[in-house]
Scaffold this active site. Structure first.
Site, PDB file in Angstrom:
ATOM      1  N   PRO A   1       0.825  -1.224   0.000  1.00 45.86           N
ATOM      2  CG  PRO A   1      -0.624  -1.480   1.813  1.00 45.86           C
ATOM      3  CD  PRO A   1       0.652  -1.998   1.238  1.00 45.86           C
TER       4      PRO A   1
ATOM      5  NE  ARG B   1      -6.486  -5.871 -21.676  1.00 47.87           N
ATOM      6  CZ  ARG B   1      -6.607  -4.786 -22.433  1.00 47.87           C
ATOM      7  NH1 ARG B   1      -5.757  -3.793 -22.307  1.00 47.87           N
ATOM      8  NH2 ARG B   1      -7.591  -4.685 -23.307  1.00 47.87           N
TER       9      ARG B   1
ATOM     10  CD  GLU C   1      -1.115  -7.337  10.629  1.00 50.58           C
ATOM     11  OE1 GLU C   1      -1.400  -6.157  10.388  1.00 50.58           O
ATOM     12  OE2 GLU C   1      -1.943  -8.274  10.570  1.00 50.58           O
TER      13      GLU C   1
ATOM     14  CG  ASP D   1      -7.078  -0.986 -24.807  1.00 51.17           C
ATOM     15  OD1 ASP D   1      -7.725  -1.546 -25.709  1.00 51.17           O
ATOM     16  OD2 ASP D   1      -6.509  -1.594 -23.892  1.00 51.17           O
TER      17      ASP D   1
HETATM   18  N1  4HQ Z   1      -1.354  -4.976   0.651  1.00 51.91           N
HETATM   19  N2  4HQ Z   1      -1.772  -2.610  -3.404  1.00 51.91           N
HETATM   20  C1  4HQ Z   1       0.269  -6.830   0.975  1.00 51.91           C
HETATM   21  C2  4HQ Z   1      -2.144  -4.141  -0.128  1.00 51.91           C
HETATM   22  C3  4HQ Z   1      -1.755  -3.716  -1.494  1.00 51.91           C
HETATM   23  C4  4HQ Z   1      -2.386  -2.690  -2.230  1.00 51.91           C
HETATM   24  C5  4HQ Z   1      -1.753  -5.105   2.060  1.00 51.91           C
HETATM   25  C6  4HQ Z   1      -0.108  -5.587   0.233  1.00 51.91           C
HETATM   26  C7  4HQ Z   1      -1.261  -6.337   2.742  1.00 51.91           C
HETATM   27  C8  4HQ Z   1       0.505  -7.859   3.157  1.00 51.91           C
HETATM   28  N3  4HQ Z   1      -0.805  -4.190  -2.274  1.00 51.91           N
HETATM   29  N4  4HQ Z   1       0.100  -6.667   2.416  1.00 51.91           N
HETATM   30  N5  4HQ Z   1      -3.406  -1.923  -1.864  1.00 51.91           N
HETATM   31  O1  4HQ Z   1      -3.196  -3.723   0.310  1.00 51.91           O
HETATM   32  O2  4HQ Z   1      -0.798  -3.533  -3.417  1.00 51.91           O
END
Ligand code: 4HQ
Length: 256
Positions: free
Chosen positions: A89, A154, A116, A169
Site C-alpha cells: 500500500p 494484454r 501484517e 484502447d
Molecule cells: N497490501 N496494493 C500486501 C495491499 C496492497 C495494495 C496489504 C499488500 C497487505 C501484506 N498491495 N500486504 N493496496 O493492500 O498492493
C-alpha cells in the site's frame, strides 16, 4: 519486451487457475510469456518450516520472517539480478503508463506480502520499487500482483486479437471507453443508439469518440484534462452533443 514473470508468494496455488484463464492463460500456454512462482516456505528451515513470526515491539498479527523470503527473492531475481518489485500500500499507484513501462522489461519479479507485511530489512536490502493498486487494504499482495500481470500481459504483442490492439484502447488515449451494445437492437424497451446500426463507420467512430469524451469529462475530469485532444474533437462534440435524456423507450422490444 517481457519474457518472464516471477512471483514470490506463500500461496503459489493462488496462481494455479489464474495462469490458465482468459487472455493471460492463452499468452502463457502459447509461450508468449512465462509465469513462475517462488515459495518462501521452500526455503524455510526447521521441522515447522515457519515463514512468519511475532512483530518486535508487540501488537497484533505476524510479520514475514526475513531469511526464507530473502532466499525466495534471490532465487526469483536470478543472476544478474532483475529489478524486484513488491506490491504494497506504500507503493506508487499503478496506472496505464506504468503498465506500459513494466511490459517493456524482460522480466518482472513481483513480491507478494502476507500477514501484517514484510520485515523492513528485506525491503531495504532486496526490493527495488514498490507498487500499489489503490488505497484499500488487501490481506495479501497476490490479488494486486494478479491485477498487474493481467494489465501487463494484454500489452504484449500478439496477445490481443489482430483487430484489437492495446495501443488503441480508450485508456491508452487517456480516456474512458465509449459504451458498448450487442443484439438485440431493442432490449426491455431500450434501443441501441441509431448511429451504431447505420453502417457508416466514420460516423460511428466520431460518435464513439464523442461518447468517450463526454463520459470522461463527467466521470473523470482529472483524466479529461490530461488527455491529448484530437484535431477533430471540437467538430465531433458539435455533431454529437451530450444527451441528458436516456434514449426513447420503444413500444415493443425484441428481447427473448
Ligand atoms: N497490501 N496494493 C500486501 C495491499 C496492497 C495494495 C496489504 C499488500 C497487505 C501484506 N498491495 N500486504 N493496496 O493492500 O498492493
Amino acid at each position: 519486451m517481457l519474457k518472464s514473470i516471477h512471483v514470490v508468494t506463500l500461496f503459489p496455488d493462488w496462481f494455479e487457475h489464474f495462469k490458465t484463464l482468459g487472455l493471460t492463460g492463452r499468452a502463457i500456454s502459447e509461450g508468449k510469456v512465462e509465469l513462475r512462482c517462488f515459495d518462501p516456505r521452500e526455503h524455510a528451515s526447521g521441522v515447522h518450516r515457519s515463514v512468519d513470526d511475532r512483530p518486535y515491539g508487540g501488537g497484533p498479527g505476524m510479520v514475514m520472517r526475513p531469511e526464507p523470503l530473502a532466499l525466495a527473492i534471490e532465487a526469483a531475481r536470478g543472476d544478474p539480478p532483475a529489478v524486484v518489485s513488491a506490491l504494497t500500500p506504500q507503493g506508487r499507484r499503478i496506472d496505464q503508463q506504468s503498465i506500459a513501462r513494466l511490459a517493456a522489461r524482460e522480466q518482472l519479479v513481483l513480491v507478494c506480502g502476507r500477514y501484517e507485511g514484510i520485515d523492513q530489512r528485506v525491503i531495504d536490502a532486496l526490493v527495488d520499487e514498490e507498487w500499489s493498486i489503490g488505497d484499500y487494504v488487501l490481506s495479501g499482495g497476490e490479488p494486486a500482483a494478479a491485477v498487474l500481470i493481467d494489465a501487463v500481459v494484454r500489452q504484449l504483442p500478439g496477445v490481443l486479437g489482430h483487430d484489437q490492439s492495446a495501443g488503441e484502447d480508450s485508456f491508452a488515449a487517456g480516456l474512458l471507453d465509449h459504451p458498448h451494445y450487442t443484439r438485440p437492437d431493442c432490449w426491455r424497451r431500450r434501443a441501441v443508439p441509431e448511429v451504431l446500426l447505420s453502417g457508416d463507420h466514420d460516423r460511428i467512430a466520431r460518435w464513439r469518440r464523442a461518447q468517450a469524451l463526454h463520459r470522461t469529462r463527467r466521470l473523470r475530469p482529472d483524466l479529461h484534462s490530461a488527455a491529448p485532444a484530437e484535431p477533430m474533437d471540437q467538430a465531433v462534440l458539435e455533431e454529437f452533443p451530450e444527451e441528458f435524456l436516456p434514449p426513447a423507450l420503444y413500444p415493443e422490444d425484441k428481447s427473448e
